[in-house]
Scaffold this active site. Structure first.
Site, PDB file in Angstrom:
ATOM      1  N   SER A 108       0.827  -1.203   0.000  1.00 30.80           N
ATOM      2  CA  SER A 108       0.000   0.000   0.000  1.00 30.80           C
ATOM      3  C   SER A 108       0.869   1.265   0.000  1.00 30.80           C
ATOM      4  O   SER A 108       1.635   1.494  -0.922  1.00 30.80           O
ATOM      5  CB  SER A 108      -0.955  -0.025   1.192  1.00 30.80           C
ATOM      6  N   ASP A 243      -2.675   6.139  -3.665  1.00 29.95           N
ATOM      7  CA  ASP A 243      -1.510   5.555  -3.004  1.00 29.95           C
ATOM      8  C   ASP A 243      -0.943   4.462  -3.900  1.00 29.95           C
ATOM      9  O   ASP A 243      -1.353   4.311  -5.051  1.00 29.95           O
ATOM     10  CB  ASP A 243      -1.887   5.013  -1.625  1.00 29.95           C
ATOM     11  N   ASP A 245      -1.152   1.133  -4.155  1.00 34.25           N
ATOM     12  CA  ASP A 245      -1.946   0.056  -4.749  1.00 34.25           C
ATOM     13  C   ASP A 245      -3.314   0.516  -5.236  1.00 34.25           C
ATOM     14  O   ASP A 245      -4.170  -0.306  -5.552  1.00 34.25           O
ATOM     15  CB  ASP A 245      -2.077  -1.121  -3.781  1.00 34.25           C
ATOM     16  N   ASP A 247      -5.963   2.025  -3.895  1.00 32.72           N
ATOM     17  CA  ASP A 247      -7.229   1.894  -3.174  1.00 32.72           C
ATOM     18  C   ASP A 247      -7.545   3.107  -2.301  1.00 32.72           C
ATOM     19  O   ASP A 247      -8.615   3.187  -1.706  1.00 32.72           O
ATOM     20  CB  ASP A 247      -7.272   0.605  -2.349  1.00 32.72           C
TER      21      ASP A 247
END
Length: 472
Positions: A108, A243, A245, A247
């Site tokens: 993340s 960010d 990834d 999400d």
């Protein structure tokens, strides 16, 4: 033969607020395999599946990790579907539609020297109980000795883009100039075509070959200045980013000002006519005071806690959703948008809130939509490389003497009204200001959240708290 529970325990890797996280060197091939075997074994009695989907973010360590996960899936006699570099919600969505589990290799927003694994059952993101089951399973497996290249399937990327472009007219964003801060986001190759398919003129901004750990809850001063500069230089109506990834969204208005994630979530939910919300305790209290929702439930921080509330909310309300202070929006029920159904996606997503804000902005500018809300301002930041044990010890002492604690933080003239221990230590002051301290669940960091009637005051509270707490 190796035992998954022992390999995982010996690795030192733990589950955080969302997923298993640790240093790259901890995620050896056998550790990745152990988590994969444990996850699949823990759900096989509940679901019938023959395939497992996997994908990665752009971290340099992710390709080797996903190859180890794939090898473990194959050891179990199951087929691997590899979707390459895509946003986490894209992987989760396609897997839910196909009714199969999936594993996302991503850390993340945390630094590139760390990474992680996110797990999804065929019906969505795993719960805290599922995490414990993964840790407790004693699955036997053979040591991973070789890794193989994987063939990329583009189905997840295609379906993710179609999920959103199908909701709107192809000219919905006609006349809009949208900047996309690409950096190393997992979705950077999807966003420009998506916005262009809706009629926007897209300007790509600052793609990076190095991994950039964008934290949407603690936007750097450099990124704040970049947005203002880009907005003026390219005459932008909107800036979109995420960010690592994909999400958690990061969006800026017509003036290049980044929106707080919970304000974005509020505006998205309002535009979608959501009845009931589940949001973490750290989110802006304007959510309740704006009187736009029938019910709001407060949870611990982390998407599993938000998702856990959806079951209860669905018993009373037709349209339910959640979002976090980081901006990730979780759709807890099927909802109609422009007369078209959008399927539930109970995991953090960055695209939906951005598009719904742009839809709302057809009537008035984004900054006016924000200014029409109750004026409660939040700010947050963190101390990195701050031992979790030290954070826990400080907060344990503070909850017993909160008045003494805030004096120690340097707020001599402030009085404590009450404290909230839902997640970390949230101190509500008599003047309405809030100081909330919480150890990160993903890394050795101490986070500070503040809320006030003035942005400068919220920023002051965070800065002063984090400065002084380091002298304890």
């Amino acid at each position: 033969m190796l035992l998954s529970s022992k390999v995982i325990k010996d690795s030192g890797i733990q589950f955080g607020t969302s997923g298993a996280r640790g240093l790259v060197e901890q995620f050896t091939a056998n550790v990745c395999a152990a988590f994969t075997h444990a996850f699949i074994t823990s759900i096989q009695s509940q679901f019938n599946f023959k395939q497992v989907a996997i994908a990665i973010d752009n971290r340099p360590s992710s390709p080797a990790m996903v190859q180890a996960c794939a090898k473990a899936v194959q050891q179990l006699g199951l087929e691997v579907i590899y979707y390459g570099v895509v946003p986490t919600p894209a992987l989760a969505y396609v897997s839910m539609q196909d009714n199969i589990p999936c594993i996302m290799v991503t850390g993340s927003h945390i630094p590139f020297d760390r990474n992680g694994l996110k797990f999804y059952r065929p019906d969505g993101e795993i719960s805290k109980a599922d995490e414990q089951a993964i840790l407790n399973v004693a699955a036997e497996f053979e040591s991973i000795t070789d890794l193989s290249e994987l063939t990329i399937n583009n189905k997840a990327a295609v379906q993710y883009v179609e999920r959103y472009t199908s909701l709107f007219d192809s000219q919905m964003l006609a006349g809009k100039r949208i900047g996309i801060y690409e950096h190393s986001s997992a979705g950077r190759d999807l966003y420009a075509p998506m916005f262009e398919a809706l009629g926007a003129e897209v300007i790509a901004l600052e793609r990076s070959n190095e991994f950039v750990p964008i934290d949407t809850e603690a936007v750097s001063e450099a990124d704040k200045q970049k947005a203002k500069r880009w907005s003026k230089e390219y005459s932008l109506d909107f800036i979109f980013s995420t960010d690592g990834d994909g999400d958690r969204p990061l969006v800026a208005d017509e003036n290049g000002d980044w929106l707080r994630g919970d304000i974005l979530g509020l505006l998205c939910a309002d535009t979608m006519n959501i009845e009931a919300l589940a949001v973490p305790v750290s989110c802006n209290t304007a959510i309740e005071s704006c009187d736009r929702f029938s019910h709001v439930t407060r949870t611990k921080i982390g998407s599993p806690y938000v998702i856990a509330e959806f079951t209860e909310l669905s018993k009373k309300y037709q349209s339910i959703a959640g979002f976090e202070a980081n901006g990730g929006f979780l759709l807890g029920s099927d909802v109609s948008v422009n007369g078209k159904e959008i399927k539930a996606l109970p995991t953090r997503d960055a695209v939906l809130p951005a598009l719904m804000l742009l839809a709302a902005a057809k009537e008035k500018p984004i900054y006016e939509l924000v200014n029409a809300l109750p004026q409660r301002f939040t700010h947050s930041d963190r101390i990195q490389n701050f031992a979790t044990e030290k954070s826990i010890a400080i907060l344990s002492e503070a909850k017993n003497s909160p008045q003494e604690f805030i004096t120690k933080l340097g707020f001599d003239d402030y009085s404590v009204e009450c404290i909230n221990l839902t997640d970390g230590l949230r101190i509500i002051l008599v003047n309405g200001d809030v100081i909330h301290l919480r150890p990160s669940g993903n890394a050795p960091e101490l986070r500070c959240y503040a809320e006030s009637g003035q942005l400068e005051q919220a920023q002051y509270i965070v800065t002063k708290s984090l400065e002084n707490i380091q002298t304890f």
